[in-house]
Design a protein around this motif. Sequence first.
Motif, PDB file in Angstrom:
ATOM      1  N   PRO A 284       0.812  -1.149  -0.195  1.00 62.99           N
ATOM      2  CA  PRO A 284      -0.061  -0.216   0.589  1.00 62.99           C
ATOM      3  C   PRO A 284       0.952   1.378   0.308  1.00 62.99           C
ATOM      4  O   PRO A 284       1.987   1.036   1.040  1.00 62.99           O
ATOM      5  CB  PRO A 284      -0.535   0.082   1.445  1.00 62.99           C
ATOM      6  N   ARG A 285       0.405   2.047  -0.759  1.00 65.24           N
ATOM      7  CA  ARG A 285       1.214   3.403  -1.168  1.00 65.24           C
ATOM      8  C   ARG A 285       0.187   4.465   0.227  1.00 65.24           C
ATOM      9  O   ARG A 285      -0.768   4.410  -0.229  1.00 65.24           O
ATOM     10  CB  ARG A 285       1.161   4.268  -2.327  1.00 65.24           C
ATOM     11  N   TRP A 286       0.765   5.309   0.212  1.00 63.56           N
ATOM     12  CA  TRP A 286       0.639   6.800   1.055  1.00 63.56           C
ATOM     13  C   TRP A 286       0.758   7.815   1.257  1.00 63.56           C
ATOM     14  O   TRP A 286       2.771   7.885   0.618  1.00 63.56           O
ATOM     15  CB  TRP A 286      -0.108   5.832   2.996  1.00 63.56           C
ATOM     16  N   ILE A 287       1.071   8.748   1.504  1.00 61.41           N
ATOM     17  CA  ILE A 287       1.699   9.780   1.226  1.00 61.41           C
ATOM     18  C   ILE A 287       1.512  10.997   3.128  1.00 61.41           C
ATOM     19  O   ILE A 287       0.537  10.670   3.511  1.00 61.41           O
ATOM     20  CB  ILE A 287       1.626  11.474   0.498  1.00 61.41           C
TER      21      ILE A 287
ATOM     22  N   ARG B  91       5.121  12.685  -7.969  1.00 66.10           N
ATOM     23  CA  ARG B  91       5.828  11.958  -7.909  1.00 66.10           C
ATOM     24  C   ARG B  91       5.544  10.218  -7.621  1.00 66.10           C
ATOM     25  O   ARG B  91       6.253   9.563  -8.188  1.00 66.10           O
ATOM     26  CB  ARG B  91       7.001  12.418  -7.326  1.00 66.10           C
ATOM     27  N   GLU B  92       4.021  10.345  -6.182  1.00 64.03           N
ATOM     28  CA  GLU B  92       4.106   8.994  -5.358  1.00 64.03           C
ATOM     29  C   GLU B  92       2.751   8.453  -6.963  1.00 64.03           C
ATOM     30  O   GLU B  92       3.153   7.103  -6.672  1.00 64.03           O
ATOM     31  CB  GLU B  92       3.812   9.595  -4.317  1.00 64.03           C
ATOM     32  N   MET B  93       3.096   8.921  -7.017  1.00 61.86           N
ATOM     33  CA  MET B  93       1.186   8.783  -7.520  1.00 61.86           C
ATOM     34  C   MET B  93       1.679   8.084  -9.117  1.00 61.86           C
ATOM     35  O   MET B  93       1.269   6.773  -9.665  1.00 61.86           O
ATOM     36  CB  MET B  93       0.237   9.713  -7.747  1.00 61.86           C
ATOM     37  N   GLN B  94       2.167   8.955  -9.666  1.00 61.69           N
ATOM     38  CA  GLN B  94       3.022   8.887 -11.445  1.00 61.69           C
ATOM     39  C   GLN B  94       3.890   7.321 -10.715  1.00 61.69           C
ATOM     40  O   GLN B  94       3.627   7.047 -11.834  1.00 61.69           O
ATOM     41  CB  GLN B  94       3.436  10.141 -11.267  1.00 61.69           C
ATOM     42  N   GLY B  95       4.784   7.485  -9.993  1.00 62.47           N
ATOM     43  CA  GLY B  95       5.512   6.321  -9.554  1.00 62.47           C
ATOM     44  C   GLY B  95       5.204   5.702  -9.652  1.00 62.47           C
ATOM     45  O   GLY B  95       6.015   4.000 -10.258  1.00 62.47           O
ATOM     46  N   HIS B  96       3.709   5.114  -9.514  1.00 62.48           N
ATOM     47  CA  HIS B  96       3.315   3.972  -8.951  1.00 62.48           C
ATOM     48  C   HIS B  96       2.519   4.125  -9.728  1.00 62.48           C
ATOM     49  O   HIS B  96       1.587   3.031  -9.522  1.00 62.48           O
ATOM     50  CB  HIS B  96       3.323   3.982  -7.472  1.00 62.48           C
ATOM     51  N   ARG B  97       2.569   4.444 -10.682  1.00 62.34           N
ATOM     52  CA  ARG B  97       0.991   4.485 -12.232  1.00 62.34           C
ATOM     53  C   ARG B  97      -0.192   4.002 -10.867  1.00 62.34           C
ATOM     54  O   ARG B  97      -1.293   3.507 -11.018  1.00 62.34           O
ATOM     55  CB  ARG B  97       1.831   3.376 -12.230  1.00 62.34           C
TER      56      ARG B  97
ATOM     57  N   GLU C  85      -7.808  11.246  -8.410  1.00 58.41           N
ATOM     58  CA  GLU C  85      -7.431  12.209  -9.549  1.00 58.41           C
ATOM     59  C   GLU C  85      -8.173  13.776  -9.688  1.00 58.41           C
ATOM     60  O   GLU C  85      -8.442  14.324  -9.971  1.00 58.41           O
ATOM     61  CB  GLU C  85      -7.839  10.950 -10.792  1.00 58.41           C
ATOM     62  N   ALA C  86      -9.949  13.629  -9.064  1.00 56.98           N
ATOM     63  CA  ALA C  86     -10.391  14.793  -9.298  1.00 56.98           C
ATOM     64  C   ALA C  86      -9.792  16.033  -8.389  1.00 56.98           C
ATOM     65  O   ALA C  86     -10.001  17.043  -8.356  1.00 56.98           O
ATOM     66  CB  ALA C  86     -12.180  14.033  -8.652  1.00 56.98           C
TER      67      ALA C  86
ATOM     68  N   VAL D 120       0.676   7.910 -15.729  1.00 57.61           N
ATOM     69  CA  VAL D 120      -0.330   7.169 -15.102  1.00 57.61           C
ATOM     70  C   VAL D 120      -0.956   6.288 -15.945  1.00 57.61           C
ATOM     71  O   VAL D 120      -0.741   5.856 -15.926  1.00 57.61           O
ATOM     72  CB  VAL D 120      -1.479   7.617 -14.170  1.00 57.61           C
ATOM     73  N   TYR D 121      -1.652   6.723 -16.976  1.00 59.21           N
ATOM     74  CA  TYR D 121      -2.299   6.397 -18.429  1.00 59.21           C
ATOM     75  C   TYR D 121      -1.763   5.847 -19.114  1.00 59.21           C
ATOM     76  O   TYR D 121      -2.017   5.421 -19.844  1.00 59.21           O
ATOM     77  CB  TYR D 121      -3.175   7.216 -18.374  1.00 59.21           C
TER      78      TYR D 121
END
Length: 139
Positions: free
Chosen positions: A78-81, A92-98, A116-117, A135-136
Motif C-alpha cells: 500500500p502506498r500513502w503520503i 511523484r508518488e502517484m505517477q511513479g506507482h501509477r 484524480e478529481a 499514470v495512463y
Amino acid sequence: MTTARDIMHPGAHWIPSHETLDRAAQLMREHDVGALPIADENERLCGIVTDRDIVLKCVAAGHDPSRVTCGDVAEGTPRWIDARADVDEVLREMQGHRIKRLPVIENKRLVGIISEADLARHLPDDKVAEFAQGVYARA
C-alpha cells in the motif's frame, strides 16, 4: 507550498480487512466514493479496495461478495503520503506507482485521500496533464 492536506478529500473512512466486499460496496454507496483504504487489525493501512476490484476480482470471477473479504482482494504494497508532503511529492508518488488514489496519513492516522478529481480541482492544467501522462501512458 501546497501540501497533500491542502488538496486531499478529508474524512476518508477505513474498512477492516476482515469485512466483506458487499459491506465495502454499501459503505462506498453511503459515502459516495469509489475506493476505501483497508486497515488491518492494528488499524494500519494494508491496501485499498475499489469498486472496480469488487466487480472484476469478485463478481466477474463468479465469487460471492458476501463471502470474499477486502483483505482477499488487497494486492501489493500500500502506498500513502504524509499530510505535510509537498504536492510535487504527491505527484511523484502517484505517477511513479501509477496509482489513482493516495491515502493521506498524519500521526499514523488516516486523515484523507487524494484522487484524480482532487488533483484536477486543485492543480494547474499542465500538472494534471503531466499526471495523466505518467499514470495512463503505456511504457
